[in-house]
Design an enzyme around this catalytic site. Structure first.
Site, PDB file in Angstrom:
ATOM      1  N   ARG A 182      47.161 -10.600   1.759  1.00 45.41           N
ATOM      2  CA  ARG A 182      45.977 -11.477   1.699  1.00 45.41           C
ATOM      3  C   ARG A 182      44.886 -11.031   2.692  1.00 45.41           C
ATOM      4  O   ARG A 182      44.176 -11.863   3.240  1.00 45.41           O
ATOM      5  CB  ARG A 182      46.362 -12.939   1.951  1.00 45.41           C
ATOM      6  CG  ARG A 182      47.356 -13.508   0.964  1.00 45.41           C
ATOM      7  CD  ARG A 182      46.825 -13.510  -0.467  1.00 45.41           C
ATOM      8  NE  ARG A 182      47.845 -13.975  -1.403  1.00 45.41           N
ATOM      9  CZ  ARG A 182      48.668 -13.171  -2.080  1.00 45.41           C
ATOM     10  NH1 ARG A 182      48.584 -11.854  -1.930  1.00 45.41           N
ATOM     11  NH2 ARG A 182      49.555 -13.658  -2.919  1.00 45.41           N
ATOM     12  N   SER A 232      47.836 -21.196  -4.734  1.00 47.13           N
ATOM     13  CA  SER A 232      48.657 -21.434  -3.542  1.00 47.13           C
ATOM     14  C   SER A 232      47.753 -21.840  -2.378  1.00 47.13           C
ATOM     15  O   SER A 232      46.813 -21.117  -2.044  1.00 47.13           O
ATOM     16  CB  SER A 232      49.439 -20.174  -3.159  1.00 47.13           C
ATOM     17  OG  SER A 232      50.333 -19.825  -4.178  1.00 47.13           O
ATOM     18  N   GLU A 302      45.569 -20.444   2.699  1.00 40.10           N
ATOM     19  CA  GLU A 302      45.119 -19.286   1.928  1.00 40.10           C
ATOM     20  C   GLU A 302      43.747 -19.598   1.326  1.00 40.10           C
ATOM     21  O   GLU A 302      42.943 -18.716   1.085  1.00 40.10           O
ATOM     22  CB  GLU A 302      46.123 -18.976   0.829  1.00 40.10           C
ATOM     23  CG  GLU A 302      45.814 -17.736   0.032  1.00 40.10           C
ATOM     24  CD  GLU A 302      46.942 -17.341  -0.904  1.00 40.10           C
ATOM     25  OE1 GLU A 302      46.657 -17.160  -2.098  1.00 40.10           O
ATOM     26  OE2 GLU A 302      48.093 -17.209  -0.445  1.00 40.10           O
TER      27      GLU A 302
END
Length: 307
Positions: A182, A232, A302
């Site tokens: 990420r 998510s 996230e």
């Protein structure tokens, strides 16, 4: 009129000259441009049609000292209820060209990952199956090294063409993008992805389709796809799974207003209908505090916050 309003007014006319009247909106509700279906109005919402217009729009924003944000599919984003004071540069409607050369596939930043994976499948090119259900754009995938089901963007990315902070356009090999979980140099250095080239491999389209169908079925069974969300909500903490920690903390179904921890998959905060950004923030903070209190693990979002 404040100095900021004056700059915005001047910029408004400059942007209309660059992209055309019909491609600039004022006070555009961001709830219509995020998968969360949440967010107040942006001062200006601009849709460039090509790479040159993107560069010119961003240069104009910088020259007028007005903040800007580059938007893909809005799939990993929570926009404030107050909206965004500045310019949203929306790439998903304009930068949508795809070209193929052998086993190399080049997609402009606004192409959705679903479109890219479908096209690759039809052409008998394997490598993008993992992306078939990720609700983001190619630009966003390079920004955060999007991944699912054991695959990620870094596995197949060959290079990106990006607008650099100095206004130049450069082609950068994937191994110079610091791609990790990420994260990427795109994110860290403020690059704007204009297009990405993927290195794929020939395979039977039916075999590719079978893998995509399997991923889609698993996603549908486990994730709350019927509700608005940003995917998510939390990054995977080292050595743990966010969803399991949240479930073990007894937080499945925890709700503030119309924002809730999904009962289907605790890793998702969902919009039950009319959630505000404040509701979502409250749920995220409570989950972070409770998981930290019970297990000593601080979950990191996230989701990106804007405004």
């Amino acid at each position: 009129m404040s100095d900021g309003d004056y700059h915005l007014d001047t910029l408004n006319w400059r942007l209309r000259a660059i992209v055309g009247e019909e491609n600039v909106s004022q006070m555009e509700p961001m709830s219509e441009h995020t998968t969360f279906r949440i967010g107040g109005p942006a001062d200006l919402y601009v849709v460039p049609d090509d790479v040159e217009e993107v560069a010119d729009v961003i240069a104009a924003c910088r020259e007028e000292h007005v903040p800007y944000f580059v938007l893909g599919c809005g799939s990993d984003l929570l926009v404030s209820d107050d909206g965004y004071r500045g310019v949203i540069v929306a790439l998903a409607d304009g930068l949508t060209n795809v070209s193929v050369d052998g086993e190399e596939m080049t997609c402009q930043a606004g192409v959705t990952l679903k479109e890219a994976s479908e096209m690759a499948c039809e052409l008998g090119l394997s490598g993008l199956e993992f992306a078939c259900g990720i609700p983001g754009s190619v630009g966003g995938a390079c920004f955060m090294n999007a991944g699912a089901y054991g695959g990620c963007t870094a596995d197949v990315l060959q290079s990106v063409r990006a607008l650099m902070p100095d206004g130049s356009v450069q082609t950068i090999p994937a191994d110079e993008l610091n791609l990790g979980y990420r994260r990427s140099r795109v994110k860290d250095d403020g690059l704007v992805v204009l297009s990405a080239t993927f290195s794929l491999r020939e395979d039977d389209p039916e075999d590719i389709r079978a893998r995509m169908d399997d991923f889609t079925q698993r996603r549908e069974e486990k994730q709350p796809l019927e509700l608005a969300s940003a995917g998510s909500t939390f990054k995977r903490p080292e050595g743990f799974f966010a969803g399991k920690l949240i479930t073990d903390a007894g937080l499945k179904g925890y709700q503030v207003g119309d924002a809730a921890v999904s009962k289907k998959h605790a890793g998702f905060v969902v919009n039950l209908g009319n959630a505000s950004a404040a509701d979502v923030h409250a749920v995220i903070e409570h989950v972070q505090d409770e998981v930290d209190r019970q297990f000593g693990v601080r979950l990191e979002p996230e989701v990106r916050f804007l405004g």
